[in-house]
Structures are given as structure tokens and as C-alpha cells.
Design a protein around this motif. Structure first.
Motif, PDB file in Angstrom:
ATOM      1  N   TYR A 255       0.788  -1.092  -0.030  1.00 56.80           N
ATOM      2  CA  TYR A 255      -0.050  -0.056   0.027  1.00 56.80           C
ATOM      3  C   TYR A 255       0.884   1.351  -0.112  1.00 56.80           C
ATOM      4  O   TYR A 255       2.063   1.094   0.452  1.00 56.80           O
ATOM      5  CB  TYR A 255      -0.855   0.039   1.260  1.00 56.80           C
ATOM      6  CG  TYR A 255      -1.650  -1.126   1.537  1.00 56.80           C
ATOM      7  CD1 TYR A 255      -2.811  -1.252   0.452  1.00 56.80           C
ATOM      8  CD2 TYR A 255      -1.452  -2.165   2.308  1.00 56.80           C
ATOM      9  CE1 TYR A 255      -3.486  -2.496   0.551  1.00 56.80           C
ATOM     10  CE2 TYR A 255      -2.292  -3.126   2.447  1.00 56.80           C
ATOM     11  CZ  TYR A 255      -3.348  -3.508   1.353  1.00 56.80           C
ATOM     12  OH  TYR A 255      -4.293  -4.620   1.550  1.00 56.80           O
ATOM     13  N   LYS A 256       0.216   2.231  -0.499  1.00 58.63           N
ATOM     14  CA  LYS A 256       0.950   3.604  -0.575  1.00 58.63           C
ATOM     15  C   LYS A 256      -0.049   4.626  -0.134  1.00 58.63           C
ATOM     16  O   LYS A 256      -1.224   4.725  -1.010  1.00 58.63           O
ATOM     17  CB  LYS A 256       1.296   4.122  -1.927  1.00 58.63           C
ATOM     18  CG  LYS A 256       2.356   3.193  -2.745  1.00 58.63           C
ATOM     19  CD  LYS A 256       3.866   3.291  -2.121  1.00 58.63           C
ATOM     20  CE  LYS A 256       4.655   2.267  -2.673  1.00 58.63           C
ATOM     21  NZ  LYS A 256       4.814   0.900  -1.860  1.00 58.63           N
ATOM     22  N   VAL A 257      -0.137   4.956   1.067  1.00 56.61           N
ATOM     23  CA  VAL A 257      -1.153   5.780   1.669  1.00 56.61           C
ATOM     24  C   VAL A 257      -0.980   7.356   1.876  1.00 56.61           C
ATOM     25  O   VAL A 257       0.452   7.536   2.615  1.00 56.61           O
ATOM     26  CB  VAL A 257      -1.519   5.265   2.974  1.00 56.61           C
ATOM     27  CG1 VAL A 257      -2.839   5.903   3.712  1.00 56.61           C
ATOM     28  CG2 VAL A 257      -1.851   3.548   3.011  1.00 56.61           C
ATOM     29  N   LEU A 258      -1.682   8.239   1.551  1.00 58.79           N
ATOM     30  CA  LEU A 258      -1.369   9.640   1.610  1.00 58.79           C
ATOM     31  C   LEU A 258      -2.124  10.365   2.700  1.00 58.79           C
ATOM     32  O   LEU A 258      -3.360  10.063   2.721  1.00 58.79           O
ATOM     33  CB  LEU A 258      -1.545  10.324   0.179  1.00 58.79           C
ATOM     34  CG  LEU A 258      -0.722  11.432  -0.080  1.00 58.79           C
ATOM     35  CD1 LEU A 258       0.614  11.167  -0.135  1.00 58.79           C
ATOM     36  CD2 LEU A 258      -1.080  11.854  -1.724  1.00 58.79           C
ATOM     37  N   LEU A 259      -1.597  11.085   3.716  1.00 57.45           N
ATOM     38  CA  LEU A 259      -2.329  11.789   4.544  1.00 57.45           C
ATOM     39  C   LEU A 259      -2.436  13.213   4.101  1.00 57.45           C
ATOM     40  O   LEU A 259      -1.217  13.853   4.152  1.00 57.45           O
ATOM     41  CB  LEU A 259      -1.864  11.471   5.995  1.00 57.45           C
ATOM     42  CG  LEU A 259      -1.439  10.263   6.309  1.00 57.45           C
ATOM     43  CD1 LEU A 259      -1.016  10.205   7.894  1.00 57.45           C
ATOM     44  CD2 LEU A 259      -2.679   9.100   6.350  1.00 57.45           C
ATOM     45  N   ASP A 260      -3.610  13.552   3.627  1.00 55.77           N
ATOM     46  CA  ASP A 260      -3.904  14.840   3.225  1.00 55.77           C
ATOM     47  C   ASP A 260      -2.780  15.338   1.942  1.00 55.77           C
ATOM     48  O   ASP A 260      -1.906  14.582   1.555  1.00 55.77           O
ATOM     49  CB  ASP A 260      -3.536  15.990   4.115  1.00 55.77           C
ATOM     50  CG  ASP A 260      -4.628  15.979   5.269  1.00 55.77           C
ATOM     51  OD1 ASP A 260      -5.897  15.439   4.954  1.00 55.77           O
ATOM     52  OD2 ASP A 260      -4.621  16.488   6.314  1.00 55.77           O
ATOM     53  N   THR A 261      -3.393  16.061   1.062  1.00 52.76           N
ATOM     54  CA  THR A 261      -2.789  16.234  -0.445  1.00 52.76           C
ATOM     55  C   THR A 261      -2.304  17.461  -0.457  1.00 52.76           C
ATOM     56  O   THR A 261      -1.927  17.698  -1.696  1.00 52.76           O
ATOM     57  CB  THR A 261      -4.009  15.841  -1.388  1.00 52.76           C
ATOM     58  OG1 THR A 261      -5.285  16.657  -1.165  1.00 52.76           O
ATOM     59  CG2 THR A 261      -4.653  14.359  -1.218  1.00 52.76           C
ATOM     60  N   GLY A 262      -2.312  18.460   0.290  1.00 57.17           N
ATOM     61  CA  GLY A 262      -1.729  19.739   0.083  1.00 57.17           C
ATOM     62  C   GLY A 262      -2.509  20.606  -0.790  1.00 57.17           C
ATOM     63  O   GLY A 262      -3.604  20.549  -1.068  1.00 57.17           O
ATOM     64  N   LEU A 263      -2.007  21.830  -1.174  1.00 59.71           N
ATOM     65  CA  LEU A 263      -2.600  22.758  -2.134  1.00 59.71           C
ATOM     66  C   LEU A 263      -2.781  22.644  -3.338  1.00 59.71           C
ATOM     67  O   LEU A 263      -3.410  22.965  -4.073  1.00 59.71           O
ATOM     68  CB  LEU A 263      -1.611  24.169  -1.687  1.00 59.71           C
ATOM     69  CG  LEU A 263      -1.736  24.999  -0.396  1.00 59.71           C
ATOM     70  CD1 LEU A 263      -0.630  25.934  -0.551  1.00 59.71           C
ATOM     71  CD2 LEU A 263      -3.052  25.548  -0.037  1.00 59.71           C
TER      72      LEU A 263
END
Ligand SMILES: [Zn+2]
Length: 282
Positions: free
Chosen positions: A60-68
Motif C-alpha cells: 500500500y501507498k497511503v497519503l495523509l492529506d494532499t496539500g494545496l
């Protein structure tokens, strides 16, 4: 940085100046260290970092929040600034590789990088193979709030680009206060900052980490329990923050900060006055 089998990377879009009306400017790069050394205020603005978090294991590749997400859109004038896609590139990853996106809440400084506009002016998911996780309560609150005049607490909602993702069924609207979305990654609804704000607990092999989103935006907010201009429900925020910090302290967990300018990761210790201080790992 490791938490059990997970690799943790902090991606950085850079430093920004945020104004009291919620607008954001990219901070001049030639700002001297001293001038920008606190989350401090110059006039009616404050400086913040934008640091989405990447959690990876074999599957898995999990992102926490994605920025501007500046520079993601076709024809953007910010093509040369760093964003979530250029950050992933550093780790030899493409947006297509992301399997899960967890949005702490939908304020645009956390969610705008979720989508971009292509050459045909069509809104597309930045992470076409990912499931996006957000609290149902957050979406409903954002729908109510997006046009309200007092929607200026820090960073407001800008949902236009998210409708497409919702229409395409990419969003999982969570009704649970607590849910493990993959083995070792739990989502915890905190409320407080916004009614549907959520935090993330990462755990594997007796190691733990917490991402508290805007409940704990920087290390300077460790012993600050109410952010009256920032939190929709300051008392809920305080209650959850006390509890989660207590857990993090007992578990000797790593804390990950989204808005820090400098120290964006660390473990809790207590000083002689029983105040929390952050110790940088290793
Ligand atoms: Zn924020």
C-alpha cells in the motif's frame, strides 16, 4: 523513518504565508531564517508549512492529506513549484501508485491537491487508483459552510473540484468514529477543528505514530488546548487532543505535523513543569 513495517515520508510543498481572511501566498524564498523562525505573526499573517505524509509498505501507498496542489492544473502558472506529484517523484512514485488517500478534513490547504484540471478543463482525480477517505459529517458540514460568510476560520472550503470525485464514487464517506482501513492504519474521528475532522493512528510491531491534522498543526501547539479562531468546536478539540496526546505519550509514538516549518516529526517527553516537549527522533 519507520513505524514497524511502514516507511514514513514527509512530503513538503514549501512554506506559505496565510492571511487572516484565509488566503494563502507562497512565502518569498529569500526570507531570512530568523524572520521566519516562529509560526509567528507579521501583521495579520502567519507562516505555515504544508507537509503531506506518505506511508508505504509492500502493498500500500497511503497519503495523509494532499496539500494545496499548486501547479497540478494544466496551464498553471506555478509549474515550477513543488506539489504532491513532484514530491512523489522524488521517491520514484507516480500519483497512480497511491492506493489510499485519507483527508483529515476538507479545508483547501489539506484537500485541494486531491484533484486537478486537465487540458480539456476537466476535473480529474490526482490519484486515479486511490480510494479517498473522509467523514460523512465533514462533507455535510462543508456543503453547509462553503458559502457562509463566516467560513473564514483559517482556510475555508472550496468544494468545486471535489464534486467530480464524489460523483465518480471515489470518496468513502465514513460513519464510524473509529475504523481500521488497512491492517495497522486506523482512522479516528476527532471533531473539534471541524465537526468531521479525523486523525490517523499508524501501528505495527509495537511501534506507533499519530497524525493529528489540524488538531495539532505544529509542535508549537502541543500545550495549547484551545484555538478559538481556528476550531469550530474548541471544547471537543481540547478533549480529543488531551486524550490523543496522553495515548501518544504512553505509547512513545511518533507525532507527525502537517503545518510545521521546521520540526515536523518527533516523540513526546515532559519537561519539569509537566509540559509536553518534542524530541526529534534518533
Ligand atoms: Zn490546515
Amino acid at each position: 523513518m519507520k513505524i514497524g513495517r511502514f516507511s514514513i515520508e514527509q512530503l513538503s510543498e514549501g512554506r506559505f504565508e496565510i492571511f487572516s481572511d484565509g488566503t494563502i501566498n507562497r512565502e518569498p524564498v529569500n526570507q531570512s531564517e530568523q524572520e521566519s523562525s516562529t509560526l509567528g505573526k507579521s501583521g495579520d499573517s502567519a507562516r505555515i508549512g504544508i507537509n503531506p505524509i506518505l506511508i508505504s509498505d509492500e502493498n500500500y501507498k497511503v497519503l495523509l492529506d494532499t496539500g494545496l496542489g499548486w501547479g497540478l492544473d494544466a496551464g498553471s502558472s506555478y509549474k515550477n513549484v513543488s506539489n504532491i506529484a513532484s514530491n512523489l517523484d522524488i521517491f520514484d512514485l507516480k500519483p497512480e501508485d497511491i492506493t489510499h488517500v485519507i483527508l483529515s478534513h476538507l479545508h483547501y490547504d489539506h484537500a485541494a491537491g486531491s484533484s486537478y484540471t486537465n487540458e480539456e478543463s476537466v476535473t480529474c482525480a490526482t490519484f486515479p487508483n486511490a480510494d479517498y477517505y473522509v467523514q460523512r459529517r465533514e462533507w455535510e458540514y462543508a456543503l453547509e459552510e462553503q458559502f457562509s460568510e463566516h467560513n473564514l476560520k483559517g482556510c475555508d472550503y472550496n468544494l468545486d473540484d471535489l464534486y467530480r470525485l464524489v460523483a465518480e464514487d471515489r470518496f468513502h464517506f465514513l460513519d464510524e468514529d473509529n475504523i481500521e482501513i488497512i491492517d495497522g492504519i486506523d482512522i479516528i474521528r476527532t471533531g473539534g477543528h471541524t465537526p468531521g475532522h479525523q486523525a490517523v493512528r499508524i501501528h505495527d510491531s509495537d511501534e506507533t505514530g499519530y497524525y493529528l491534522g489540524d488538531l495539532l498543526p505544529t509542535e508549537y501547539h502541543l500545550n495549547q488546548y484551545s484555538m478559538r479562531q481556528m476550531d469550530v468546536h474548541p471544547l471537543d478539540a481540547k478533549k480529543m487532543k488531551i486524550q490523543l496526546l496522553r495515548n501518544a505519550f504512553e505509547e512513545e509514538a511518533l507525532l507527525l505535523f502537517y503545518h510545521s516549518l521546521y520540526t515536523s516529526i518527533g516523540r513526546l517527553e515532559k519537561d519539569d513543569n509537566k509540559k509536553y516537549v518534542l524530541k526529534e527522533p534518533r
